[in-house]
Design an enzyme around this catalytic site. Structure first.
Site: not given
Length: 281
Positions: A173, A139
């Site tokens: 997300h 990420e």
């Protein structure tokens, strides 16, 4: 070695990399008996997300102007270099721990009461490797090392980049809405509440990570802080009432936050870390 992009190319590139990252989670056909934490699912996603991250780095590499600022290596551009590494690996992490002073004090009281048990019998499990190493690393590579320089190159300022990049990080997300609906048995309203709360939390954390990356010029700074925050989880404020020392814990929450805010811009100084993102732009 650097890059200069139009605002449109910069924006589209950022969205492309974010969507590629999230899309890589769903290239595999998920079986009903293999949820998110199933070992097979974890390994499959390790593979696909790793490929997506490598492709993001390759895409970013070919965007770079090899003739402009040739003294800046690609490694330095993505925050992987040795200049000031020790400081970048320690100072931001210590500052983040101060921010989490309240939860850390709760851990201490749990340990003193014998309620804190760290079970390492199954470590390192695939879930732990995902949550505390692979997930944070990949990420940070995509959403900080690639996206932040791309946004800067498109004319976005430092502050704007610090908020646009984490917004994409937070939106990335929102795919958890699927998990909340189909795996957790929540209704649509409760699922959206959970996801928007997660969007807010991950966007705030993403802004902090982008801040660390740009001002230190190091990938290790947001990576280690990301790992630490994953270990700590969201501060368990709802459990304060269960502690006889709740006043002391509340004070530690406030003191930790105040010290963190007062030191943030001082100790995370781009001049101190010799960050290229404050030299070139």
């Amino acid at each position: 070695m650097f890059l200069s992009l139009t605002p449109l190319t910069s924006s589209l590139s950022a969205v492309l990399l974010a969507c590629t990252f999230v899309g890589s989670l769903y290239v595999w056909k998920q079986k009903p008996d293999e949820p998110r934490d199933h070992p097979t699912t974890i390994v499959k996603r390790f593979i696909s997300v790793s490929v997506a991250s490598i492709l993001s780095l390759i895409y970013f590499y070919f965007l770079v102007d090899k003739e402009k600022h040739p003294e800046i290596s690609f490694g330095r551009l993505i925050g992987v270099h040795s200049d000031g590494f020790i400081y970048a690996a320690t100072i931001p992490l210590i500052l983040t721990m101060i921010w989490f002073l309240g939860p850390l004090v709760m851990w201490v009281f749990d340990w003193l009461e014998g309620d804190f048990v760290l079970d390492l019998s199954k470590a390192p499990s695939r879930i732990a490797i995902r949550n505390f190493f692979v997930g944070p690393l990949l990420e940070e590579i995509v959403f900080r090392a690639c996206l932040c320089p791309i946004l800067l190159a498109g004319g976005y300022g430092h502050v704007t980049t610090m908020f646009v990049s984490p917004l994409l990080f937070g939106l990335a997300h929102m795919h958890h809405i699927i998990q909340h609906l189909h795996k957790s048995g929540k209704d649509l309203k409760d699922a959206w509440v959970s996801v928007f709360f997660q969007l807010f939390y991950t966007t705030i954390f993403g802004a902090y990570s982008a801040y660390l990356f740009l001002r230190t010029g190091h990938l290790v700074a947001p990576f280690l802080c990301h790992v630490f925050c994953n270990v700590m989880g969201f501060p368990p404020i709802d459990k304060l009432g269960l502690y006889p020392q709740k006043v002391m814990i509340m004070i530690s929450f406030v003191v930790g936050l105040l010290i963190f805010l007062s030191l943030l811009s001082t100790v995370i100084n781009p001049v101190f870390f010799n960050s290229i993102f404050y030299q070139v732009y």
